[in-house]
Design a protein around this motif. Structure first.
Motif, mmCIF file in Angstrom:
data_model
loop_
_atom_site.group_PDB
_atom_site.id
_atom_site.type_symbol
_atom_site.label_atom_id
_atom_site.label_comp_id
_atom_site.label_asym_id
_atom_site.label_seq_id
_atom_site.Cartn_x
_atom_site.Cartn_y
_atom_site.Cartn_z
ATOM 1 N N ALA A 1 0.901 -1.177 0.043
ATOM 2 C CA ALA A 1 -0.031 -0.032 -0.032
ATOM 3 C C ALA A 1 0.910 1.418 0.054
ATOM 4 N N LEU A 2 1.954 1.221 0.750
ATOM 5 C CA LEU A 2 2.813 2.499 0.976
ATOM 6 C C LEU A 2 3.579 2.800 -0.497
ATOM 7 N N GLU A 3 3.873 1.428 -0.997
ATOM 8 C CA GLU A 3 4.856 1.627 -2.362
ATOM 9 C C GLU A 3 3.955 2.224 -3.362
ATOM 10 N N VAL A 4 2.656 1.720 -3.234
ATOM 11 C CA VAL A 4 1.577 2.329 -4.231
ATOM 12 C C VAL A 4 1.523 3.924 -3.948
ATOM 13 N N ILE A 5 1.553 4.258 -2.763
ATOM 14 C CA ILE A 5 1.222 5.642 -2.600
ATOM 15 C C ILE A 5 2.534 6.229 -3.198
ATOM 16 N N GLY A 6 3.618 5.567 -2.980
ATOM 17 C CA GLY A 6 4.996 6.396 -3.454
ATOM 18 C C GLY A 6 5.900 6.686 -2.081
ATOM 19 N N VAL A 7 5.549 5.948 -1.068
ATOM 20 C CA VAL A 7 6.349 5.641 0.264
ATOM 21 C C VAL A 7 7.358 4.651 0.243
ATOM 22 N N TYR A 8 8.874 4.799 0.231
ATOM 23 C CA TYR A 8 9.671 3.803 0.344
ATOM 24 C C TYR A 8 10.446 3.770 1.726
ATOM 25 N N LEU A 9 10.304 2.622 2.283
ATOM 26 C CA LEU A 9 11.127 2.651 3.857
ATOM 27 C C LEU A 9 12.526 1.751 3.620
ATOM 28 N N SER A 10 13.451 2.081 4.467
ATOM 29 C CA SER A 10 14.603 1.395 4.553
ATOM 30 C C SER A 10 14.381 -0.034 4.721
ATOM 31 N N ASP A 11 15.326 -0.868 3.788
ATOM 32 C CA ASP A 11 15.208 -2.378 4.004
ATOM 33 C C ASP A 11 16.569 -2.956 4.443
ATOM 34 N N ASN A 12 17.330 -2.191 5.363
ATOM 35 C CA ASN A 12 18.550 -2.667 5.961
ATOM 36 C C ASN A 12 18.051 -3.630 6.780
ATOM 37 N N ASP A 13 18.690 -4.850 6.389
ATOM 38 C CA ASP A 13 18.185 -6.172 7.247
ATOM 39 C C ASP A 13 19.124 -6.526 8.589
ATOM 40 N N ALA A 14 19.795 -5.360 9.152
ATOM 41 C CA ALA A 14 20.189 -5.552 10.535
ATOM 42 C C ALA A 14 19.265 -5.590 11.338
ATOM 43 N N SER A 15 18.102 -4.968 11.278
ATOM 44 C CA SER A 15 17.055 -5.057 12.231
ATOM 45 C C SER A 15 16.609 -6.511 12.652
ATOM 46 N N LEU A 16 16.944 -7.645 11.827
ATOM 47 C CA LEU A 16 16.584 -8.922 12.178
ATOM 48 C C LEU A 16 17.629 -9.419 12.886
ATOM 49 N N ALA A 17 18.750 -9.118 13.287
ATOM 50 C CA ALA A 17 19.831 -9.599 13.916
ATOM 51 C C ALA A 17 19.375 -10.320 15.246
ATOM 52 N N PRO A 18 18.694 -9.573 15.990
ATOM 53 C CA PRO A 18 18.303 -10.083 17.413
ATOM 54 C C PRO A 18 17.390 -11.170 17.313
ATOM 55 N N PHE A 19 16.482 -11.733 16.327
ATOM 56 C CA PHE A 19 15.606 -12.647 16.414
ATOM 57 C C PHE A 19 16.142 -14.074 15.866
ATOM 58 N N VAL A 20 15.593 -15.179 16.460
ATOM 59 C CA VAL A 20 15.962 -16.435 16.265
ATOM 60 C C VAL A 20 14.982 -17.030 15.332
ATOM 61 N N ASP A 21 13.975 -16.522 14.932
ATOM 62 C CA ASP A 21 13.127 -17.093 14.366
ATOM 63 C C ASP A 21 12.843 -16.621 12.826
ATOM 64 N N THR A 22 13.657 -16.044 12.367
ATOM 65 C CA THR A 22 13.660 -15.451 10.974
ATOM 66 C C THR A 22 13.648 -16.384 9.907
ATOM 67 N N HIS A 23 13.959 -17.598 10.134
ATOM 68 C CA HIS A 23 13.773 -18.554 9.183
ATOM 69 C C HIS A 23 12.517 -18.976 8.731
ATOM 70 N N ALA A 24 11.629 -18.552 9.547
ATOM 71 C CA ALA A 24 9.990 -18.772 9.313
ATOM 72 C C ALA A 24 9.524 -17.824 8.547
ATOM 73 N N ILE A 25 10.013 -16.703 8.169
ATOM 74 C CA ILE A 25 9.730 -15.717 7.254
ATOM 75 C C ILE A 25 9.771 -16.276 6.012
ATOM 76 N N GLY A 26 8.590 -15.999 5.261
ATOM 77 C CA GLY A 26 8.588 -16.439 3.859
ATOM 78 C C GLY A 26 9.350 -15.331 3.100
ATOM 79 N N THR A 27 9.840 -15.727 1.953
ATOM 80 C CA THR A 27 10.807 -15.197 0.836
ATOM 81 C C THR A 27 10.060 -14.218 0.463
ATOM 82 N N TRP A 28 8.726 -14.314 0.234
ATOM 83 C CA TRP A 28 8.036 -13.047 -0.266
ATOM 84 C C TRP A 28 7.684 -12.312 0.596
ATOM 85 N N ALA A 29 7.914 -12.127 2.035
ATOM 86 C CA ALA A 29 7.512 -11.392 3.113
ATOM 87 C C ALA A 29 8.715 -10.836 3.626
#
Length: 435
Positions: free
Chosen positions: A136-164
């Motif tokens: 929705a935000l990208e349709v509007i024209g809003v683009y947010l940071s995709d720096n994946d360092a924010s995932l570092a603390p979490f141990v269950d990131t393997h459960a995230i779908g590649t599409w998500a």
């Protein structure tokens, strides 16, 4: 456009402690958790929480109900789904005919499953929530940071779908979602209604999300002003009506700030409401309820009436305004002076609009008992009762009745034409009707 409609901090605290039932159902299973109350009260005030869809706060929110929130997010940027949707697309979702789901589907924000279903009654997962919001935000024209360092603390990131994955990273970076603990992100976990509403409120009240996009989409009023032709004027505000002032733009570049900073000290309390541009003057109600005018040719700022004013409308030679429910008229002289304040009507009026035809002016009024009436040359006529909102355009009155039916009625006529059922809001733009 009523100054009274914002909650003050004092009123908010009273609601939170003593009178929660004013805004929130008091049944045993429908009181929100303490951490969610303030966000839900803010959303309750906007009227966005339709019917009983959001009453059971600890219940998992469904995919259909979440689609409604995403739809409203797009609208908060002043964008109509009909403007971005492929209206000629063949309908292929086989298990859902919900208005909001179909709208998002045709806009490319919702895709559904491979079997052409949407599964509307199914709970929505956290990774699905992130994906919907990012689309929705990208349709509007809003683009947010995709720096994946924010995932570092979490141990269950393997459960995230590649599409998500990308969407979850962006939501984490923007503070739209957080982990459910220091080490668990729970991408496959479901969201309760209260969690969904808090996330939604984080987006619409976060000035850093789309702060460069939203002002150009909501509140713009473009006028031809002689040598100033091509300038745009807007009130920057989010879905909750909070704003920072009136600013003048040309080709999306800031030219000047006409009145700014009026809410910086207490953004939850004061507002600056919609503006009208007439004869090189900008008219508006400021955060103190003063009806104000800014002369573009001289730069002079005039406080016309200290009110508190609730609504107003301007013609070439007059200003009609509502003060404490009563209607008054100011005469505008040739040098943009405001004289001869005259009392026209006493009552409990809330909203006013003007219709001008061959020099004759008729004002239309909605009062707090939901009666829509007209006033001309000392005579008042009732048009309809049970009116929730109305607008005048091209010789017609459009209004939503209390039964949620949108009607169209010719100015001066008595016959009304039913346009559509289940209307909660609408806007007439030229010859386009959005609802």
């Amino acid at each position: 456009m009523r100054v009274k409609r914002r909650l003050t901090a004092i009123i908010l605290s009273i609601l939170l402690v003593f009178n929660l039932s004013l805004s929130i159902s008091a049944s045993s299973d429908s009181l929100p958790s303490g951490w969610a109350i303030e966000d839900i009260l803010q959303l309750q005030e906007t009227g966005i929480l339709r019917g009983d869809s959001f009453d059971h706060y600890q219940t998992n929110i469904t995919r259909e109900t979440y689609a409604y929130l995403v739809y409203k997010l797009v609208e908060s940027y002043g964008i109509a789904i009909s403007e971005i949707a492929d209206l000629n697309m063949s309908y292929i979702l086989t298990d859902c005919d919900d208005y909001y789901v179909i709208g998002l589907f045709k806009a490319g924000i919702i895709t559904g499953y491979l079997d052409n279903t949407y599964r509307p009654s199914q709970p929505i997962t956290r990774q699905e929530i992130c994906t919907l919001y990012m689309k929705a935000l990208e349709v509007i024209g809003v683009y947010l940071s995709d720096n994946d360092a924010s995932l570092a603390p979490f141990v269950d990131t393997h459960a995230i779908g590649t599409w998500a994955m990308n969407s979850m990273v962006k939501c984490l970076n923007a503070g739209i979602i957080n982990g459910i603990s220091a080490t668990q992100l729970s991408p496959l976990g479901y969201s309760t209604i209260e969690q969904a509403l808090v996330i939604f409120n984080r987006i619409v009240t976060n000035d850093s999300i789309g702060s460069q996009t939203r002002p150009f989409q909501k509140g713009i009023e473009n006028k031809s002003l002689g040598n100033d032709a091509g300038y745009g004027y807007y009130v920057q505000k989010n879905l909750l009506g909070v704003t920072t002032g009136i600013k003048q733009y040309r080709d999306y570049e800031l030219v000047k700030e006409i009145e700014a900073g009026v809410i910086e000290t207490d953004p939850g309390v004061t507002i600056l409401d919609d503006i009208q541009v007439v004869n090189q003057s900008i008219y508006y109600i400021n955060s103190d309820g003063f009806l104000s005018a800014y002369d573009l040719s001289t730069g002079e700022l005039t406080r016309i009436d200290q009110g508190p004013c609730e609504d107003f409308v301007v013609s070439d030679g007059a200003i009609y305004l509502i003060l404490d429910g009563d209607v008054y008229r100011y005469t505008i002289t040739g040098d943009n002076r405001y004289t001869e304040k005259m009392s026209l009507l006493s009552g409990s009026y809330q909203h006013i609009m003007l219709y001008t035809h061959e020099g004759d002016e008729t004002i239309y009024l909605l009062d707090d008992t939901d009666y829509l009436s007209s006033y001309k040359e000392g005579k008042t006529s009732i048009i309809s009762e049970g009116v929730q909102s109305f607008q005048i355009n091209a010789g017609y009155i459009y209004y939503i009745h209390s039964d949620q039916i949108l009607y169209k009625q010719e100015i001066g006529g008595t016959n009304k034409l039913k346009i559509v059922d289940n209307a909660y809001d609408f806007r007439v733009c030229g010859y386009n009707l959005l609802y």
